[in-house]
Write an enzyme that holds these catalytic residues in place. Structure first.
Site, PDB file in Angstrom:
ATOM      1  N   SER A   1      -7.719  -5.322 -11.354  1.00 17.42           N
ATOM      2  CA  SER A   1      -6.340  -4.838 -11.553  1.00 17.42           C
ATOM      3  C   SER A   1      -5.458  -5.985 -12.042  1.00 17.42           C
ATOM      4  CB  SER A   1      -5.765  -4.307 -10.238  1.00 17.42           C
ATOM      5  OG  SER A   1      -6.102  -2.955 -10.068  1.00 17.42           O
TER       6      SER A   1
ATOM      7  N   LYS B   1       0.852  -1.189   0.000  1.00 16.60           N
ATOM      8  CA  LYS B   1       0.000   0.000   0.000  1.00 16.60           C
ATOM      9  C   LYS B   1       0.886   1.236   0.000  1.00 16.60           C
ATOM     10  CE  LYS B   1      -4.454   0.846   0.066  1.00 16.60           C
ATOM     11  NZ  LYS B   1      -5.488  -0.009  -0.538  1.00 16.60           N
TER      12      LYS B   1
HETATM   13  P1  NAD Z   1     -12.931   8.075  -3.066  1.00 16.47           P
HETATM   14  O1  NAD Z   1     -11.938   9.102  -2.714  1.00 16.47           O
HETATM   15  O2  NAD Z   1     -13.294   7.897  -4.506  1.00 16.47           O
HETATM   16  O3  NAD Z   1     -14.313   8.321  -2.277  1.00 16.47           O
HETATM   17  C1  NAD Z   1     -14.417   8.502  -0.906  1.00 16.47           C
HETATM   18  C2  NAD Z   1     -15.674   9.351  -0.677  1.00 16.47           C
HETATM   19  O4  NAD Z   1     -15.934   9.420   0.723  1.00 16.47           O
HETATM   20  C3  NAD Z   1     -15.526  10.779  -1.175  1.00 16.47           C
HETATM   21  O5  NAD Z   1     -16.609  11.077  -2.030  1.00 16.47           O
HETATM   22  C4  NAD Z   1     -15.534  11.604   0.110  1.00 16.47           C
HETATM   23  O6  NAD Z   1     -16.114  12.884  -0.075  1.00 16.47           O
HETATM   24  C5  NAD Z   1     -16.380  10.738   1.007  1.00 16.47           C
HETATM   25  N1  NAD Z   1     -16.198  11.030   2.434  1.00 16.47           N
HETATM   26  C6  NAD Z   1     -15.098  11.475   3.088  1.00 16.47           C
HETATM   27  N2  NAD Z   1     -15.342  11.613   4.403  1.00 16.47           N
HETATM   28  C7  NAD Z   1     -16.639  11.239   4.590  1.00 16.47           C
HETATM   29  C8  NAD Z   1     -17.486  11.163   5.726  1.00 16.47           C
HETATM   30  N3  NAD Z   1     -17.066  11.468   6.945  1.00 16.47           N
HETATM   31  N4  NAD Z   1     -18.764  10.728   5.538  1.00 16.47           N
HETATM   32  C9  NAD Z   1     -19.209  10.392   4.324  1.00 16.47           C
HETATM   33  N5  NAD Z   1     -18.446  10.455   3.208  1.00 16.47           N
HETATM   34  C10 NAD Z   1     -17.175  10.869   3.346  1.00 16.47           C
HETATM   35  O7  NAD Z   1     -12.371   6.719  -2.423  1.00 16.47           O
HETATM   36  P2  NAD Z   1     -12.720   5.236  -2.839  1.00 16.47           P
HETATM   37  O8  NAD Z   1     -11.708   4.786  -3.814  1.00 16.47           O
HETATM   38  O9  NAD Z   1     -14.164   5.141  -3.146  1.00 16.47           O
HETATM   39  O10 NAD Z   1     -12.380   4.469  -1.472  1.00 16.47           O
HETATM   40  C11 NAD Z   1     -13.319   4.392  -0.410  1.00 16.47           C
HETATM   41  C12 NAD Z   1     -12.932   3.240   0.498  1.00 16.47           C
HETATM   42  O11 NAD Z   1     -12.885   2.032  -0.275  1.00 16.47           O
HETATM   43  C13 NAD Z   1     -11.558   3.363   1.154  1.00 16.47           C
HETATM   44  O12 NAD Z   1     -11.609   2.758   2.419  1.00 16.47           O
HETATM   45  C14 NAD Z   1     -10.662   2.534   0.246  1.00 16.47           C
HETATM   46  O13 NAD Z   1      -9.526   2.037   0.927  1.00 16.47           O
HETATM   47  C15 NAD Z   1     -11.614   1.426  -0.121  1.00 16.47           C
HETATM   48  N6  NAD Z   1     -11.229   0.706  -1.355  1.00 16.47           N
HETATM   49  C16 NAD Z   1     -11.148   1.347  -2.551  1.00 16.47           C
HETATM   50  C17 NAD Z   1     -10.824   0.621  -3.684  1.00 16.47           C
HETATM   51  C18 NAD Z   1     -10.801   1.247  -5.064  1.00 16.47           C
HETATM   52  O14 NAD Z   1     -10.674   0.501  -6.048  1.00 16.47           O
HETATM   53  N7  NAD Z   1     -10.961   2.550  -5.199  1.00 16.47           N
HETATM   54  C19 NAD Z   1     -10.535  -0.737  -3.592  1.00 16.47           C
HETATM   55  C20 NAD Z   1     -10.616  -1.358  -2.340  1.00 16.47           C
HETATM   56  C21 NAD Z   1     -10.979  -0.622  -1.234  1.00 16.47           C
END
Ligand code: NAD
Length: 473
Positions: A364, A105
């Site tokens: 991926s 990571k």
């Molecule tokens: P992202 O940045 O696209 O979206 C996160 C969203 O959460 C944003 O829209 C943000 O405004 C919102 N947010 C922030 N604080 C908040 C709060 N207190 N309450 C409500 N909403 C809030 O990120 P993502 O890629 O969607 O990732 C989200 C989660 O999923 C993370 O934990 C990440 O580790 C996990 N994840 C992502 C992926 C991926 O492929 N993107 C894969 C596995 C896990």
């Protein structure tokens, strides 16, 4: 943090609990558990005429398989502990969905919303250069991907920077995944994590005896869902659950606040509203929560709660108010270890992050394979399959005397495109992995929950890799 457990502590609590059910020697368990390599980098970037020192990390949790793989997170909350926890989760996640990588990571401690696109590009390119300099990135070394705060745009910058230094590497495109399709990415990667979350939820809801225990009927259709976070993962989970699963989305939380409507919220309309207005506040709803109360969305009644923003949002502080029967961990680490105990005690089904959000790394993996093969999936066989199916249809028409109409023909005599193959591979992966985990749990009454079962499954798979090395007799 409102409890004494750090995120990495929580992951290790889960690991230790599962390890007890494996019967493996302590040395081997310790080797699987520790982070193999932790790098902290501090580098200067000139922003608006001033030098800013950026704190960044790359953690390679396990080299039992290489390359290592894991997303890069841009967030003000990034810390070494967080990146280590996320890297460890990646190792177990890859093992659970049979993706042949060790976990890794990356994290850059910035709030991406505070920077312009040009500034973010500068930071991303410099971070990549630091990784290249230390041999911490490459198609056979360590392959980053998007995570919270990053997306295809950042991955394209990383690829371009890598190519600038390593232009003679034939497989350079495999140095990073989650790239835009026109930059050697793969169709279906952007939606992959959310789509995988939906497949996981649908599979969990398909077991009648499990649903009965929590007072629900089998099947995803008709169930109600609340989603926290409408970023990449949350928005695709919402759209696909609504469109393909007939799940009713009744609550949505975002950074600026939250809305709740038991009659249902159309996710497409809500996303369009947010795009136009920059906020979800003001969208018609029964209850609206301002920013300071946004976490209350987690406490509203629903069948399925999907935290899809950040970690540690369900802790001992709010766990007693959580009413959902199923918590689907789309985000990494949304439930602290002590809060999980309370939820399990009241019978809540927790579909664990370490399985549920593995759709991203699964696709991926498909992207990386595409990059190494230098060919789009489906290119060789699409036309062949289409011709074969056409022949079969003609034969059936001849034998039955019934002509297949145009719509039926188009549906049946269709060779698979890249997007069809990616979705099918993802669906197969998520279904198989869920069944494997559930079987571990059902076959061993001492294993109390899906997370422990998922970790047991992961630890056993990783240990067999180490065993084949002959290091641990
Ligand atoms: P992202 O940045 O696209 O979206 C996160 C969203 O959460 C944003 O829209 C943000 O405004 C919102 N947010 C922030 N604080 C908040 C709060 N207190 N309450 C409500 N909403 C809030 O990120 P993502 O890629 O969607 O990732 C989200 C989660 O999923 C993370 O934990 C990440 O580790 C996990 N994840 C992502 C992926 C991926 O492929 N993107 C894969 C596995 C896990």
């Amino acid at each position: 943090m409102s409890n004494q457990f750090s995120f990495f502590d929580s992951v290790n609590v889960y690991f230790d609990r599962a390890a007890e059910h494996t019967g493996l020697p302590p040395g081997l368990l310790q080797q699987i558990k520790v982070c193999n390599a932790v790098f902290q980098i501090n580098f200067p970037v000139k922003i608006k005429g001033e030098v800013k020192v950026i704190e960044a990390y790359r953690v390679q949790h396990s080299h039992h398989r290489t390359p290592t793989k894991g997303g890069i997170r841009y967030s003000n909350h990034v810390s070494q502990d967080e990146v280590m926890a996320l890297a460890a989760l990646m190792t177990y996640k890859c093992a659970i969905v049979d993706v042949p990588y060790g976990g890794a990571k990356g994290g850059v401690k910035i709030s991406p919303w505070e920077y312009t696109e040009d500034e973010l590009e500068k930071i991303t390119r410099r971070y990549t250069t630091e990784l290249i300099k230390r041999n911490l990135i490459g198609p056979a070394i360590d392959v980053p991907a998007p995570d919270y705060g990053t997306g295809p745009r950042e991955m394209a910058w990383i690829y371009d920077t890598y190519r600038t230094f390593k232009g003679d590497e034939l497989d350079a495109a495999g140095c990073v995944t989650g790239k835009p399709v026109n930059q050697q990415g793969i169709r279906g990667r952007t939606e992959a994590t959310g789509r995988g979350v939906f497949y996981g939820i649908r599979e969990a809801c398909s077991f009648a005896e499990d649903m009965e225990k929590i007072g629900l009927t089998p099947g995803a259709a008709g169930k109600t869902m609340i989603i926290q976070g409408m970023g990449n993962v949350g928005s695709y989970t919402g759209m696909i659950s609504q469109d393909e699963g007939q799940i009713k989305i009744i609550g949505i939380g975002e950074a600026e606040g939250a809305i709740y409507h038991p009659d249902g919220i159309d996710v497409h309309a809500l996303l369009a509203y947010r795009k136009a207005n920059g906020t979800i506040i003001g969208y018609p709803a029964l209850k609206t929560f301002e920013k300071k109360d946004r976490e209350l969305i987690l406490e509203q009644p629903c069948d399925i709660l999907v935290p899809a923003a950040l970690e540690s949002v369900i802790t001992v502080d709010n766990v007693d108010n959580i009413k959902a029967k199923i918590i689907a961990e789309a985000a990494n680490g949304p439930i602290s270890a002590p809060a999980q105990e309370k939820l399990l005690a009241k019978g809540t089904i927790i579909i664990p992050d370490v399985y549920l959000n593995a759709g991203g790394v699964t696709v991926s993996y498909f992207e990386w394979l595409k990059n190494l093969s230098h060919m789009r999936f489906g290119r060789m066989e699409k036309r062949f399959n289409q011709n074969q199916l056409t022949q079969v249809i003609h034969l059936v028409e001849e034998l039955t005397g019934r002509n297949v109409n145009e719509r039926e023909f188009a549906l049946i005599a269709r060779g698979a495109d890249e997007i069809d193959l990616v979705r099918s591979g993802l669906e197969e992966t998520m279904i198989n992995a869920y069944r494997e985990i559930r079987e571990v749990m059902v076959n061993n009454p001492a294993i109390p929950d899906l997370r422990t079962a998922a970790f047991v499954n992961a630890i056993n798979k990783i240990s067999s890799d180490y065993n084949s090395l002959g290091i641990f007799p």
